[in-house]
Write an enzyme that holds these catalytic residues in place. Structure first.
Site, mmCIF file in Angstrom:
data_model
loop_
_atom_site.group_PDB
_atom_site.id
_atom_site.type_symbol
_atom_site.label_atom_id
_atom_site.label_comp_id
_atom_site.label_asym_id
_atom_site.label_seq_id
_atom_site.Cartn_x
_atom_site.Cartn_y
_atom_site.Cartn_z
ATOM 1 C CB ALA A 83 -0.934 0.003 1.205
ATOM 2 C CE1 TYR A 84 5.199 5.564 2.955
ATOM 3 C CE2 TYR A 84 7.043 4.196 2.255
ATOM 4 C CZ TYR A 84 6.545 5.401 2.728
ATOM 5 O OH TYR A 84 7.419 6.437 2.971
ATOM 6 C CB ILE A 85 5.267 0.201 -2.773
ATOM 7 C CG1 ILE A 85 6.540 -0.084 -1.957
ATOM 8 C CG2 ILE A 85 5.571 0.117 -4.265
ATOM 9 C CD1 ILE A 85 7.112 -1.470 -2.175
ATOM 10 C CB SER A 133 0.891 5.956 -1.459
ATOM 11 O OG SER A 133 2.041 5.800 -0.633
#
Length: 248
Positions: free
Chosen positions: A156-158, A160
């Site tokens: 999820a972080y990647i 974004s």
């Protein structure tokens, strides 16, 4: 006679400026002569401490609370910069959140929170910057070197930060003729609260050993590159600078 803008009359907005990379970037830019707007979401006391550090050292700074995903609040932050210091020259998009879990188990509300802050927040701030920065300015977004590492639980972080890198490149081209650079800084593992949260000592030691320099990055390592892009680096544009000690 021609005149040129010097650091002493330049103004920077740093979102996420109350802690970590944002706070160190705010201090570094102030030391370089910028007047600084320290943007924060929920850490007013910490933002005030950064302002105090800057003013005690002889610089100029003010703290402004703003949800980076709220276009009205972000516009008001730019208004404050213009009314207090006369304009805006540099924007550092350091506000961000990170939530880790395997993709199959990831809570979709948490996914939406990450995208709201990291993607929409960067987009909203960049939109105001594109409308209001003076010639000779710089927009500096924050990505992550985790994109290259593709570590489990970071999906999820990647996602974004991949969006942040894409919009960085597009905006650099959209600002053709404005003399405004747009770049992203992509830190590797850096000793901040955001990175250290939830990791045991073994995990931290293993990640610190991965770069050839065999240590975690520091906030000063990242702020040094931010300051370079904000100041003398006028021929770097539309790029992602991976600041990670050689880990990828």
């Amino acid at each position: 006679m021609t005149t040129s803008t010097t650091h002493t009359d330049r103004v920077a907005i740093v979102t996420g400026g109350s802690r970590g990379i944002g706070a160190e970037s705010a201090r570094r830019l102030a030391a370089d002569g910028f007047a600084v707007v320290v943007g924060y979401a929920g850490s007013a006391a910490e933002a005030d401490r950064v302002v105090s550090d800057i003013t005690t050292a002889g610089g100029r700074a003010v703290a402004v609370g703003a949800d980076v995903a709220d276009e009205t609040a972000v516009a008001a932050m730019f208004d404050t910069a213009e009314q207090t210091f006369g304009g805006v020259d540099v924007v550092v998009n350091s506000a961000g959140i990170m939530i880790l879990a395997p993709l199959a188990d990831f809570d979709l509300d948490a996914f939406d929170r990450i995208q709201r802050v990291n993607v929409r927040g960067t987009f909203v701030v960049d939109q105001q910057a594109a409308r209001r920065l003076r010639a000779g300015g710089a927009i500096i977004n924050l990505s992550t070197s985790v994109l290259g590492l593709a570590l489990p639980t970071y999906a999820a972080y990647i996602a974004s930060k991949g969006a942040v890198e894409g919009l960085t490149r597009v905006l650099a081209r959209e600002l053709r003729g404005r003399d405004i650079t747009v770049n992203a800084v992509a830190p590797g593992p850096t000793a901040t609260d955001l990175f250290l949260q939830g990791k045991d000592e073994e995990t931290i030691a293993r990640m610190a050993a991965q770069p050839p320099l065999e240590r975690l990055g520091t906030t000063d390592d990242i702020a040094t590159v931010v300051a370079f892009l904000a100041g003398p680096a006028r021929w770097i544009n539309g790029q992602v600078i991976r600041v990670n000690g050689g880990i990828v």
